[in-house]
Write an enzyme that holds these catalytic residues in place. Structure first.
Site, PDB file in Angstrom:
ATOM      1  N   ASP A  56      25.967 -17.245  -9.272  1.00  0.00           N
ATOM      2  CA  ASP A  56      24.788 -18.504  -8.490  1.00  0.00           C
ATOM      3  C   ASP A  56      26.276 -19.013  -6.816  1.00  0.00           C
ATOM      4  OD1 ASP A  56      22.923 -18.995  -7.344  1.00  0.00           O
ATOM      5  OD2 ASP A  56      22.453 -20.983  -8.230  1.00  0.00           O
TER       6      ASP A  56
ATOM      7  N   ASP B  95      27.183 -15.892  -1.173  1.00  0.00           N
ATOM      8  CA  ASP B  95      26.707 -16.601  -0.022  1.00  0.00           C
ATOM      9  C   ASP B  95      27.724 -17.083   0.776  1.00  0.00           C
ATOM     10  OD1 ASP B  95      25.429 -18.682   1.093  1.00  0.00           O
ATOM     11  OD2 ASP B  95      25.378 -19.968  -0.597  1.00  0.00           O
TER      12      ASP B  95
ATOM     13  N   GLU C 158      23.017 -13.400   1.578  1.00  0.00           N
ATOM     14  CA  GLU C 158      22.092 -15.077   1.148  1.00  0.00           C
ATOM     15  C   GLU C 158      22.194 -14.897   3.326  1.00  0.00           C
ATOM     16  OE1 GLU C 158      21.567 -18.575  -0.707  1.00  0.00           O
ATOM     17  OE2 GLU C 158      21.338 -19.557   1.708  1.00  0.00           O
TER      18      GLU C 158
ATOM     19  N   VAL D 132      15.992 -21.432 -10.614  1.00  0.00           N
ATOM     20  CA  VAL D 132      15.804 -23.075 -10.736  1.00  0.00           C
ATOM     21  C   VAL D 132      16.736 -23.641 -12.168  1.00  0.00           C
ATOM     22  CG1 VAL D 132      13.785 -24.120 -12.697  1.00  0.00           C
ATOM     23  CG2 VAL D 132      12.771 -22.109 -11.925  1.00  0.00           C
TER      24      VAL D 132
ATOM     25  N   THR E  97      17.366 -27.580 -11.092  1.00  0.00           N
ATOM     26  CA  THR E  97      17.210 -28.709 -11.535  1.00  0.00           C
ATOM     27  C   THR E  97      16.372 -29.200 -12.712  1.00  0.00           C
ATOM     28  OG1 THR E  97      17.749 -28.928  -9.298  1.00  0.00           O
ATOM     29  CG2 THR E  97      16.387 -31.141  -9.667  1.00  0.00           C
TER      30      THR E  97
HETATM   31  P1  13P Z   1      17.224 -26.028  -7.691  1.00  0.00           P
HETATM   32  O1  13P Z   1      17.841 -27.019  -8.359  1.00  0.00           O
HETATM   33  O2  13P Z   1      15.647 -27.196  -6.573  1.00  0.00           O
HETATM   34  O3  13P Z   1      15.913 -25.519  -8.510  1.00  0.00           O
HETATM   35  O4  13P Z   1      17.668 -24.800  -7.277  1.00  0.00           O
HETATM   36  C1  13P Z   1      17.543 -23.748  -8.139  1.00  0.00           C
HETATM   37  C2  13P Z   1      18.713 -23.053  -7.612  1.00  0.00           C
HETATM   38  O5  13P Z   1      17.739 -22.560  -5.954  1.00  0.00           O
HETATM   39  C3  13P Z   1      20.098 -22.011  -7.575  1.00  0.00           C
HETATM   40  O6  13P Z   1      20.471 -21.380  -7.044  1.00  0.00           O
END
Ligand code: 13P
Length: 274
Positions: A80, A102, A132, A227, A229
């Site tokens: 990520d 990114d 991105e 997702v 958080t």
């Molecule tokens: P959240 O932490 O808001 O779920 O975002 C996760 C995310 O986009 C990881 O790249």
């Protein structure tokens, strides 16, 4: 293990989105896999910059590979928000099947150049790439972008003409972390991205987006939803709920139960199941 491109093709065919859940330890991916198998849904296990900074690149790829070996559903090992070509190469070597580069906070031409270099290297070894446009704000694993995050449609057009990415994350008013109030997503812009012929679109900041907005986003071409958080919160709430037991295994059990429930809820939502 599957590539991102492969599972996004399934999502495209079924008009659904594949969840990309961030993982930070051994128990979280174990819980997510349990949820994915019960729901019979492909899943993207995502290793982010926070996990890597905490030493995750030493062990987490092995954890994911082991878990994937015995899985009945396709599993993608995804990097990520990498901002570094060198980190991407290290992940290709570590066995990732998908990487996100990114460059959204760099000037457009630089984002194009670096994304092209990443695509060339990753595709040479059969690994998918997510790019991105329109920097997504909020704090993601210590990276904070303060730019306004609405993707520029002219940039989308120019980017997809020269960068062969397998997925594209776009800023449409979404943000990482917990939203203050209801998020205000620009669905018109999302629809326009798709009409321009963009590759499968990715919605970051999936925590806290209401169900009807998620469903609308999927109907307009979102094929992967991240997702992080909410996964961490579910896990930590579980740990806290059992801390009084002073038994680490009971704490893990409670944390995993909470994480399984959260992951199942999201999977069902993204799969358009009741
Ligand atoms: P959240 O932490 O808001 O779920 O975002 C996760 C995310 O986009 C990881 O790249």
């Amino acid at each position: 293990m599957a590539t991102l491109k492969e599972v996004l093709e399934i999502a495209e065919r079924t008009n659904t989105a594949i969840p990309g859940f961030n993982i930070d330890n051994i128990e979280i991916p174990e819980a997510i896999m349990e949820a994915a198998e019960v729901e019979n849904c492909p899943v993207i296990l995502t290793i982010g910059q926070g996990a890597i900074n905490a030493g995750g690149l030493r062990h987490l790829p092995d954890v994911v590979r082991r878990i994937a070996e015995s899985s009945s559903v396709p599993v993608v090992m995804h990097l990520d928000h990498s901002e570094s070509y060198e980190q991407v190469i290290a992940c290709l070597r570590a066995g990732f099947t998908s990487v996100m580069y990114d460059g959204s906070h760099y000037p457009f031409e630089e984002n194009v150049r670096e994304s092209q270099a990443v695509v060339r290297a990753a595709h040479a070894v059969g690994v998918s790439v997510e790019c991105e446009l329109g920097a997504i704000s909020g704090v993601e694993d210590g990276i904070s972008h303060s730019n306004t995050n609405l993707v520029d449609l002219d940039e989308v057009k120019r980017f997809i003409a020269v960068v062969d990415s397998d997925a594209l994350a776009v800023g449409i008013g979404n943000a990482h972390g917990i939203y203050k109030g209801t998020p205000n997503l620009d669905f018109g812009r999302l629809e326009a991205c798709r009409k321009l012929g963009a590759p499968p679109l990715v919605l970051h900041g999936g925590s806290g987006i209401p169900e009807e907005m998620i469903k609308k986003a999927i109907s307009l071409g979102i094929r992967k939803i991240n997702v992080a958080t909410e996964v961490r919160l579910a896990f930590m709430e579980g740990l806290k709920s059992a801390v009084g037991s002073r038994d680490i295994y009971k704490m893990y059990q409670a944390a995993k139960a909470g994480t399984i429930e959260l992951a199942r809820t999201k999977i069902r939502m993204f799969q358009n199941k009741e």
